[in-house]
Design an enzyme around this catalytic site. Structure first.
Site, PDB file in Angstrom:
ATOM      1  N   GLU A 413       0.810  -1.220   0.000  1.00  0.00           N
ATOM      2  CA  GLU A 413       0.000   0.000   0.000  1.00  0.00           C
ATOM      3  C   GLU A 413       0.841   1.265   0.000  1.00  0.00           C
ATOM      4  O   GLU A 413       0.479   2.265  -0.630  1.00  0.00           O
ATOM      5  CB  GLU A 413      -0.943   0.023   1.209  1.00  0.00           C
ATOM      6  CG  GLU A 413      -2.176  -0.848   1.073  1.00  0.00           C
ATOM      7  CD  GLU A 413      -1.922  -2.307   1.380  1.00  0.00           C
ATOM      8  OE1 GLU A 413      -0.774  -2.660   1.720  1.00  0.00           O
ATOM      9  OE2 GLU A 413      -2.878  -3.102   1.294  1.00  0.00           O
ATOM     10  N   GLN A 435      -8.220  -2.086  -0.639  1.00  0.00           N
ATOM     11  CA  GLN A 435      -9.117  -3.240  -0.595  1.00  0.00           C
ATOM     12  C   GLN A 435     -10.133  -3.074   0.538  1.00  0.00           C
ATOM     13  O   GLN A 435     -11.306  -3.333   0.365  1.00  0.00           O
ATOM     14  CB  GLN A 435      -8.313  -4.511  -0.426  1.00  0.00           C
ATOM     15  CG  GLN A 435      -9.109  -5.736  -0.723  1.00  0.00           C
ATOM     16  CD  GLN A 435      -8.221  -6.841  -1.242  1.00  0.00           C
ATOM     17  OE1 GLN A 435      -7.596  -7.526  -0.441  1.00  0.00           O
ATOM     18  NE2 GLN A 435      -8.151  -7.012  -2.538  1.00  0.00           N
ATOM     19  N   HIS A 480     -11.223  -4.903   9.361  1.00  0.00           N
ATOM     20  CA  HIS A 480     -11.949  -4.736   8.094  1.00  0.00           C
ATOM     21  C   HIS A 480     -13.215  -3.910   8.282  1.00  0.00           C
ATOM     22  O   HIS A 480     -14.133  -4.012   7.494  1.00  0.00           O
ATOM     23  CB  HIS A 480     -12.349  -6.100   7.514  1.00  0.00           C
ATOM     24  CG  HIS A 480     -11.202  -6.956   7.097  1.00  0.00           C
ATOM     25  ND1 HIS A 480     -10.421  -7.647   7.975  1.00  0.00           N
ATOM     26  CD2 HIS A 480     -10.693  -7.224   5.870  1.00  0.00           C
ATOM     27  CE1 HIS A 480      -9.490  -8.320   7.326  1.00  0.00           C
ATOM     28  NE2 HIS A 480      -9.630  -8.075   6.041  1.00  0.00           N
TER      29      HIS A 480
END
Ligand SMILES: Cc1ncc(C[n+]2csc(CCOP(=O)(O)OP(=O)(O)O)c2C)c(N)n1
Ligand SMILES: [Mg+2]
Length: 677
Positions: A413, A435, A480
């Site tokens: 990243e 993502q 997440h």
């Protein structure tokens, strides 16, 4: 202030391989002139620092001239890309500008190229593809890779020059960038300036015994070799050949330059950690006296002495000019945080008939529109190619637009964001998908310290869209599900949009894309597939930078954004039906910059404020909103503002726990009812 005229020889900023092969006396003299000037300037800067006339600190390039001067002379300054390190003054002098420009930077005066907003050598010349370094070592390498690729995409046979030290060789960014450049076959000359120390840390504490940094090239599948930067001619020849190869093959190369750091790490460094005799041994290897003797034999002492006298007089005249230049003014600092607004792009008014789309499809439509109409655009991210992205937002784009406009990135990243920054600096407009928003913390330095500060410190625009699938409620746990707006917006320089409907998402993408600044686009994962709604070209797409009224009412002003808009709307409907209590509900849409005018008008009328957001309550984004509203409306408020957010915990995994953690319809209803009293 008029700058002194430079000696004629300083008009010569180029060097060819042929000149080196022919042992051209003129070329030798030219190299010497620039090395002499770089050394004298570094020495005088150190003296002036010690006299208190230069602030902060200074990190000299004394001992590094044998590398940096030939390299900068050999580069094609009309197309190539560079980012020098804190040992690269000689390179800066050659690449562009007048000596006074560079001295003004050190004096942090009104003539400073960074408008005195950055110190010592943290400057560059973005207009001439010299990217201003940030202190964080290793971070600039991927910027060079991106800006070089930008040049190549525009059809220019550019080479990039990316420097790092033996210390910086240990950073993850260095690995990520070398891997990325190899993978994408980017024509970047990576140069390790190995002076055997990182501040006080010797290479024996930096990497394993027997390691030779250039040999790491093999692990990346690229060419690597070492040069001795105290042998100026040998070093220059090897560099010339490597630059030529890289320009022709577009393959990166890793060069380990064994170089010197003659004056310690920085002005304040006493070098008391050096071994006895180490400093003397380094001075004995100083390339300048050796090369001077060589040049003297080629051009004779008289010519050399005359040139040096001319250079010294020029340096003193420039120092006098820089010292007389007025101190900087704080005027304009706030205005320069962001690149100025630009007129809307000439978008085609399509699709003109609304299509019923989910938010994911609306974003896909927006990306298609951008890729089809704007050749400077590109889309990058992990698994976004054939797979279509973790949330299928980029589905079909690769098939329709192909590489390199739609490109999968490796799992890196930081370097990929740095690469995107470089592309943006080069004139492209990248759209990067993370993502999950959570993984953007891997690129925090690139986003927060590099991209976000670029315009303020260099005047360069960095048009970059960072798409961040965020938010919880989906049983994904802490890694997440995060809401990162208050983390990212706690630092200045980023814009941020957080749409709650498919049409707003489509509009937000276009608005973010055409902005000349880095823009965070928060996309709540729970909204990607929550129903389909009409989406079409909307000539007023820029309105997404302002809040939208979602419900109207007189009892209280209710502010929220993202997925919470839908929760809030349901609860408002409930209160209107059951309690005859109506809220003026606003979807904030733009989190930065904040345009709160319409909400303030509402608050002036209602006198009551509710702020709701999904992320953590303490230090959450709502704290800023409540503070701003309370400061301006304190005397007209009828009640203490109600601020609702998630618990002050990491996002827990199990649905039962996550329900307890985040705002829900039931909790919101209860809290509002209690507040209404
Ligand atoms: C990521 C990061 N950590 C720490 C620092 C503080 N720092 C500035 S220069 C330096 C030493 C760098 O050594 P090296 O990479 O060998 O370059 P040199 O100074 O020797 O040219 C350190 C630790 C930094 N700038 N960046
Ligand atoms: Mg070092």
């Amino acid at each position: 202030m008029a700058f002194p005229n430079p000696p004629a020889l300083l008009a010569e900023r180029n060097l060819s391989a042929a000149e080196l092969e022919n042992n051209s006396p003129a070329a030798l003299l030219r190299i010497h002139a620039w090395m002499h000037l770089a050394r004298s300037a570094d020495n005088r800067i150190l003296e002036l620092f010690r006299q208190g006339l230069i602030r902060g600190t200074v990190t000299g390039g004394q001992g590094n001239e044998g590398l940096i001067v030939p390299l900068a002379l050999l580069a094609d300054k009309s197309i190539d890309v560079v980012s020098f390190t804190h040992r690269g003054l000689g390179g800066h002098l050659i690449w562009s500008g007048h000596l006074c420009d560079h001295l003004n930077q050190y004096f942090a005066n009104a003539g400073s190229p960074t408008k005195a907003r950055e110190g010592n050598i943290h400057h560059g010349d973005p207009a001439h593809r010299s990217l201003p370094m940030i202190s964080h070592l290793g971070v600039m390498l991927s910027n060079v890779a991106g800006a070089t690729d930008s040049q190549r995409r525009f059809g220019r046979p550019a080479v990039g020059f990316a420097f790092f030290g033996d210390g910086a060789s240990s950073t993850g960014d260095t690995h990520e960038s070398l891997n990325l450049a190899s993978l994408l076959s980017l024509p970047v000359v990576f140069v390790v300036e190995n002076n055997r120390y990182a501040y006080s840390t010797p290479v024996s504490e930096q990497y394993g015994a027997g390691v030779e940094l250039w040999r790491r090239a093999a692990g990346y599948g690229i060419e690597g070799f070492a040069v001795d930067a105290t042998d100026v001619e040998g070093c220059a020849r090897a560099l010339a050949a490597a630059i030529d190869r890289t320009r022709k093959t577009s393959r990166p190369v890793l060069i380990e330059a064994h170089t010197l750091r003659l004056r310690g790490h920085a002005a304040y460094d006493t070098g008391d950690y050096l071994l006895p005799g180490e400093s003397e041994a380094a001075f004995a290897r100083d390339p300048l006296p050796k090369f001077r003797a060589r040049v003297e034999s080629a051009v004779g002492p008289a010519r050399l002495v005359a040139l040096e006298a001319e250079l010294d007089a020029f340096l003193e005249a420039c120092l006098a000019t820089a010292l007389e230049t007025p101190r900087p003014s704080p005027a304009g600092m706030s205005a320069d945080l962001f690149a100025p607004p630009t007129p809307p792009l000439p978008w085609k008014s399509a699709p003109s008939t609304p299509e019923s789309l989910s938010m994911a499809q609306a974003l896909n439509l927006g990306l298609r529109k951008i890729l089809a109409e704007r050749p400077e655009s590109l889309v990058l991210g992990q698994d976004i190619g054939r797979y279509g992205g973790a949330f299928k937002v980029t589905e079909g784009l690769l098939a329709d637009f192909g590489r390199p406009r739609v490109m999968n990135t490796p799992l890196a990243e930081s370097a990929c964001t740095g690469y995107a920054i470089g592309l943006a600096l080069g004139g492209h407009r990248p759209i990067e998908e993370f993502q999950f928003a959570d993984f953007s913390t891997e690129a925090a330095t690139q986003i927060l310290l590099n991209a976000a500060t670029l315009h303020f410190r260099s005047g360069a625009a960095c048009p970059l869209v960072l798409r961040l699938p965020c938010g919880g409620g989906l049983t994904f746990g802490s890694f997440h599900s995060q809401e990162l707006e208050s983390l990212f917006l706690g630092m200045p320089g980023l814009k941020a949009l957080y749409p709650s409907t498919p049409q707003d998402a489509f509009n937000a993408l276009l608005a973010a894309f055409e902005d000349d600044n880095p823009v965070l686009l928060f996309e709540h994962k729970g909204l990607y597939r929550r129903g389909k709604h009409p989406v079409a070209w909307d000539a007023n797409y820029r309105d997404v930078w302002s809040p939208k009224a979602v419900r109207t009412g007189d009892f209280a002003t209710f502010v929220t954004y993202g997925e919470m808009v839908h929760l809030a709307a349901e609860v408002c409907d409930y209160f209107a039906a059951e309690y005859e209590t109506a809220f003026d509900l606003f979807d904030l849409r733009a989190l930065a910059p904040l345009r709160l005018g319409a909400i303030e008008e509402s608050l002036a009328r209602t006198g009551r404020l509710v702020v709701l957001h999904e992320g953590r309550r303490t230090h959450g984004f709502g704290a800023e909103l409540v503070a701003q509203f309370a400061e301006r409306h304190f005397t007209s408020l009828k009640a203490a503002p109600l601020r609702i957010g998630a618990l002050d915990l990491p996002v827990p995994f199990a649905p039962e726990l996550e329900q307890a953690f985040r705002p829900t319809k039931e909790k919101l209803t209860d809290q509002l009812a209690a507040w209404i009293g």
